[in-house]
Write a protein that holds these residues in place. Sequence first.
Motif, PDB file in Angstrom:
ATOM      1  N   PHE A 156     -34.800  52.479-125.907  1.00 35.28           N
ATOM      2  CA  PHE A 156     -35.270  53.147-124.692  1.00 35.28           C
ATOM      3  C   PHE A 156     -35.316  54.666-124.864  1.00 35.28           C
ATOM      4  CE2 PHE A 156     -34.097  55.199-120.608  1.00 35.28           C
ATOM      5  CZ  PHE A 156     -35.241  54.895-119.884  1.00 35.28           C
ATOM      6  N   TYR A 157     -34.227  55.248-125.379  1.00 36.12           N
ATOM      7  CA  TYR A 157     -34.175  56.704-125.516  1.00 36.12           C
ATOM      8  C   TYR A 157     -35.075  57.206-126.649  1.00 36.12           C
ATOM      9  CZ  TYR A 157     -30.475  57.540-122.111  1.00 36.12           C
ATOM     10  OH  TYR A 157     -29.761  57.652-120.943  1.00 36.12           O
ATOM     11  N   ARG A 158     -35.128  56.454-127.749  1.00 37.55           N
ATOM     12  CA  ARG A 158     -35.926  56.912-128.889  1.00 37.55           C
ATOM     13  C   ARG A 158     -37.424  56.725-128.687  1.00 37.55           C
ATOM     14  NH1 ARG A 158     -32.391  54.266-133.874  1.00 37.55           N
ATOM     15  NH2 ARG A 158     -30.821  55.922-134.040  1.00 37.55           N
ATOM     16  N   GLU A 159     -37.803  55.542-128.212  1.00 31.56           N
ATOM     17  CA  GLU A 159     -39.225  55.201-128.164  1.00 31.56           C
ATOM     18  C   GLU A 159     -39.886  55.468-126.822  1.00 31.56           C
ATOM     19  OE1 GLU A 159     -40.470  54.546-130.962  1.00 31.56           O
ATOM     20  OE2 GLU A 159     -38.586  54.219-132.052  1.00 31.56           O
ATOM     21  N   THR A 160     -39.197  55.153-125.742  1.00 31.48           N
ATOM     22  CA  THR A 160     -39.823  55.293-124.425  1.00 31.48           C
ATOM     23  C   THR A 160     -39.654  56.701-123.849  1.00 31.48           C
ATOM     24  OG1 THR A 160     -39.486  52.939-123.976  1.00 31.48           O
ATOM     25  CG2 THR A 160     -39.925  54.357-122.070  1.00 31.48           C
ATOM     26  N   LEU A 161     -38.419  57.249-123.931  1.00 32.18           N
ATOM     27  CA  LEU A 161     -38.183  58.589-123.388  1.00 32.18           C
ATOM     28  C   LEU A 161     -38.441  59.689-124.422  1.00 32.18           C
ATOM     29  CD1 LEU A 161     -35.005  58.343-121.121  1.00 32.18           C
ATOM     30  CD2 LEU A 161     -37.415  58.220-120.489  1.00 32.18           C
ATOM     31  N   LYS A 162     -38.512  59.328-125.703  1.00 30.21           N
ATOM     32  CA  LYS A 162     -38.703  60.300-126.786  1.00 30.21           C
ATOM     33  C   LYS A 162     -37.574  61.337-126.789  1.00 30.21           C
ATOM     34  CE  LYS A 162     -42.616  58.304-127.702  1.00 30.21           C
ATOM     35  NZ  LYS A 162     -42.671  57.312-128.806  1.00 30.21           N
ATOM     36  N   LYS A 163     -36.336  60.850-126.605  1.00 33.92           N
ATOM     37  CA  LYS A 163     -35.153  61.713-126.627  1.00 33.92           C
ATOM     38  C   LYS A 163     -34.128  61.131-127.602  1.00 33.92           C
ATOM     39  CE  LYS A 163     -35.720  63.394-121.878  1.00 33.92           C
ATOM     40  NZ  LYS A 163     -35.129  63.477-120.517  1.00 33.92           N
ATOM     41  N   PRO A 164     -34.457  61.112-128.883  1.00 35.48           N
ATOM     42  CA  PRO A 164     -33.571  60.486-129.866  1.00 35.48           C
ATOM     43  C   PRO A 164     -32.206  61.159-129.976  1.00 35.48           C
ATOM     44  CG  PRO A 164     -35.299  61.742-130.964  1.00 35.48           C
ATOM     45  CD  PRO A 164     -35.663  61.678-129.514  1.00 35.48           C
ATOM     46  N   ALA A 165     -32.123  62.437-129.604  1.00 36.33           N
ATOM     47  CA  ALA A 165     -30.847  63.157-129.707  1.00 36.33           C
ATOM     48  C   ALA A 165     -29.781  62.527-128.817  1.00 36.33           C
ATOM     49  CB  ALA A 165     -31.045  64.626-129.341  1.00 36.33           C
ATOM     50  N   TYR A 166     -30.195  61.902-127.723  1.00 34.70           N
ATOM     51  CA  TYR A 166     -29.244  61.292-126.783  1.00 34.70           C
ATOM     52  C   TYR A 166     -28.484  60.127-127.418  1.00 34.70           C
ATOM     53  CZ  TYR A 166     -31.041  63.883-122.731  1.00 34.70           C
ATOM     54  OH  TYR A 166     -31.379  64.869-121.836  1.00 34.70           O
ATOM     55  N   VAL A 167     -29.091  59.476-128.390  1.00 32.71           N
ATOM     56  CA  VAL A 167     -28.433  58.304-128.990  1.00 32.71           C
ATOM     57  C   VAL A 167     -28.005  58.574-130.432  1.00 32.71           C
ATOM     58  CG1 VAL A 167     -29.499  56.569-127.522  1.00 32.71           C
ATOM     59  CG2 VAL A 167     -30.716  57.357-129.559  1.00 32.71           C
ATOM     60  N   GLU A 168     -28.046  59.832-130.837  1.00 26.99           N
ATOM     61  CA  GLU A 168     -27.597  60.173-132.179  1.00 26.99           C
ATOM     62  C   GLU A 168     -26.099  59.893-132.301  1.00 26.99           C
ATOM     63  OE1 GLU A 168     -27.558  64.031-135.206  1.00 26.99           O
ATOM     64  OE2 GLU A 168     -28.750  64.087-133.365  1.00 26.99           O
ATOM     65  N   GLY A 169     -25.734  59.145-133.295  1.00 27.65           N
ATOM     66  CA  GLY A 169     -24.322  58.809-133.475  1.00 27.65           C
ATOM     67  C   GLY A 169     -23.871  57.569-132.730  1.00 27.65           C
ATOM     68  N   VAL A 170     -24.740  56.992-131.898  1.00 27.27           N
ATOM     69  CA  VAL A 170     -24.394  55.753-131.182  1.00 27.27           C
ATOM     70  C   VAL A 170     -24.562  54.586-132.144  1.00 27.27           C
ATOM     71  CG1 VAL A 170     -24.990  54.204-129.284  1.00 27.27           C
ATOM     72  CG2 VAL A 170     -25.050  56.684-128.949  1.00 27.27           C
ATOM     73  N   CYS A 171     -23.468  53.938-132.462  1.00 29.38           N
ATOM     74  CA  CYS A 171     -23.485  52.897-133.494  1.00 29.38           C
ATOM     75  C   CYS A 171     -23.160  51.522-132.922  1.00 29.38           C
ATOM     76  CB  CYS A 171     -22.470  53.228-134.592  1.00 29.38           C
ATOM     77  SG  CYS A 171     -22.739  54.837-135.370  1.00 29.38           S
ATOM     78  N   PHE A 172     -23.474  50.521-133.697  1.00 29.17           N
ATOM     79  CA  PHE A 172     -23.101  49.156-133.361  1.00 29.17           C
ATOM     80  C   PHE A 172     -21.646  48.930-133.767  1.00 29.17           C
ATOM     81  CE2 PHE A 172     -27.685  48.862-134.430  1.00 29.17           C
ATOM     82  CZ  PHE A 172     -28.158  48.461-133.188  1.00 29.17           C
ATOM     83  N   THR A 173     -20.980  47.995-133.115  1.00 28.65           N
ATOM     84  CA  THR A 173     -19.644  47.612-133.537  1.00 28.65           C
ATOM     85  C   THR A 173     -19.776  46.552-134.618  1.00 28.65           C
ATOM     86  OG1 THR A 173     -19.454  45.859-131.870  1.00 28.65           O
ATOM     87  CG2 THR A 173     -18.665  48.042-131.262  1.00 28.65           C
ATOM     88  N   ARG A 174     -18.822  46.483-135.480  1.00 27.58           N
ATOM     89  CA  ARG A 174     -18.842  45.474-136.543  1.00 27.58           C
ATOM     90  C   ARG A 174     -18.445  44.130-135.949  1.00 27.58           C
ATOM     91  NH1 ARG A 174     -15.845  46.740-142.074  1.00 27.58           N
ATOM     92  NH2 ARG A 174     -17.556  48.256-142.094  1.00 27.58           N
ATOM     93  N   LYS A 175     -19.312  43.164-136.098  1.00 29.46           N
ATOM     94  CA  LYS A 175     -19.062  41.850-135.520  1.00 29.46           C
ATOM     95  C   LYS A 175     -18.042  41.080-136.354  1.00 29.46           C
ATOM     96  CE  LYS A 175     -22.326  39.404-133.745  1.00 29.46           C
ATOM     97  NZ  LYS A 175     -23.571  38.599-133.549  1.00 29.46           N
ATOM     98  N   GLU A 176     -17.158  40.379-135.625  1.00 33.18           N
ATOM     99  CA  GLU A 176     -16.207  39.513-136.306  1.00 33.18           C
ATOM    100  C   GLU A 176     -16.931  38.273-136.814  1.00 33.18           C
ATOM    101  OE1 GLU A 176     -13.185  38.567-133.523  1.00 33.18           O
ATOM    102  OE2 GLU A 176     -12.476  40.627-133.321  1.00 33.18           O
ATOM    103  N   ARG A 177     -16.602  37.865-138.026  1.00 30.39           N
ATOM    104  CA  ARG A 177     -17.209  36.661-138.588  1.00 30.39           C
ATOM    105  C   ARG A 177     -16.330  35.470-138.241  1.00 30.39           C
ATOM    106  NH1 ARG A 177     -22.397  36.497-140.311  1.00 30.39           N
ATOM    107  NH2 ARG A 177     -21.886  35.092-142.019  1.00 30.39           N
ATOM    108  N   LYS A 178     -16.713  34.741-137.227  1.00 33.03           N
ATOM    109  CA  LYS A 178     -15.956  33.570-136.810  1.00 33.03           C
ATOM    110  C   LYS A 178     -16.645  32.311-137.318  1.00 33.03           C
ATOM    111  CE  LYS A 178     -14.045  35.625-132.585  1.00 33.03           C
ATOM    112  NZ  LYS A 178     -13.909  35.477-131.104  1.00 33.03           N
ATOM    113  N   LEU A 179     -15.848  31.348-137.730  1.00 34.94           N
ATOM    114  CA  LEU A 179     -16.418  30.094-138.192  1.00 34.94           C
ATOM    115  C   LEU A 179     -17.015  29.341-137.009  1.00 34.94           C
ATOM    116  CD1 LEU A 179     -13.694  28.859-140.707  1.00 34.94           C
ATOM    117  CD2 LEU A 179     -15.843  30.028-141.200  1.00 34.94           C
TER     118      LEU A 179
END
Length: 284
Positions: free
Chosen positions: A76-99
């Motif tokens: 949304f911020y990068r493509e639609t609003l063209k404000k990539p700076a707002y999400v700079e550094g926003v990362c995904f959490t590492r998912k737990e690998r559950k069986l």
Amino acid sequence: MTELRQRMIEDLRLRNVAENTLTCYVRAVRQYAEFFGRSPDRLDAKHLRQYLLHLLEVQKVAQGTYNQKVAALRFFYRETLKKPAYVEGVCFTRKERKLPVVLSHYEIRRFLEALDSLKSRAILMTCYGAGLRISEALSLGVGDIDSERMMIRVRQGKGRKDRYVALPKTLLIVLREYWKAAKPVDCLFPGRDGVKPLTRQSVVNACHRAMKAAGINKNVSPHTMRHSFATHLLEEGADVRTIQVLLGHRSVTTTALYTHVSQATIRKTKSPLDRLNEEPAATA
């Protein structure tokens, strides 16, 4: 907000994302806006940080849910609003690998027999018999069942790819019984309106009822059928790469997860401790 929502939908469509992804992304941005009670184009990086912390620390959402919302807001911020700076550094959490939860052959039989409708049984037998995701099963059309070639065409599965899977004889018998009773025209498993596919939640609810009726003390979901399909194939000696193709996995690494839940594979693996007695004794 309506105009902004439409612009985001157009941006997503231009990138040819799957319809389910589009729906999830738009919903995520709407929920973000509702949290603050204002249009999302009036929210900046501080609001985003506050919201993401709320999701993790207060709502304690699952990691998959959190990462999906992050992906939606980054788009949304990068493509639609063209404000990539707002999400700079926003990362995904590492998912737990559950069986994954896997049912035995006996549990599968009990579960399928406990389903309270022919339609639910046909859908979940399709997931187990052909290893389909529930979204793939619900998207099937009547014409996707090729009884002459004994194949099922899976249209636009995950990753926007078509593939073919084998149609088991047992499944074909049940699908024919279901077709005679329901007379579907286009969509194989339509909902109440007879046009759109049955909802995923309807199948989830049917799973929960059958799980209780069968006395199975496992958290059974539609995806459990797919997990069980892959695990049972592996236990019967199928090659991991063959299973990868049947499941439609992009990487064999994903498929290899089932080697961790295959009891037959585990039992066949010999511990190095047992090999100590097989080695000839060293001579001086």
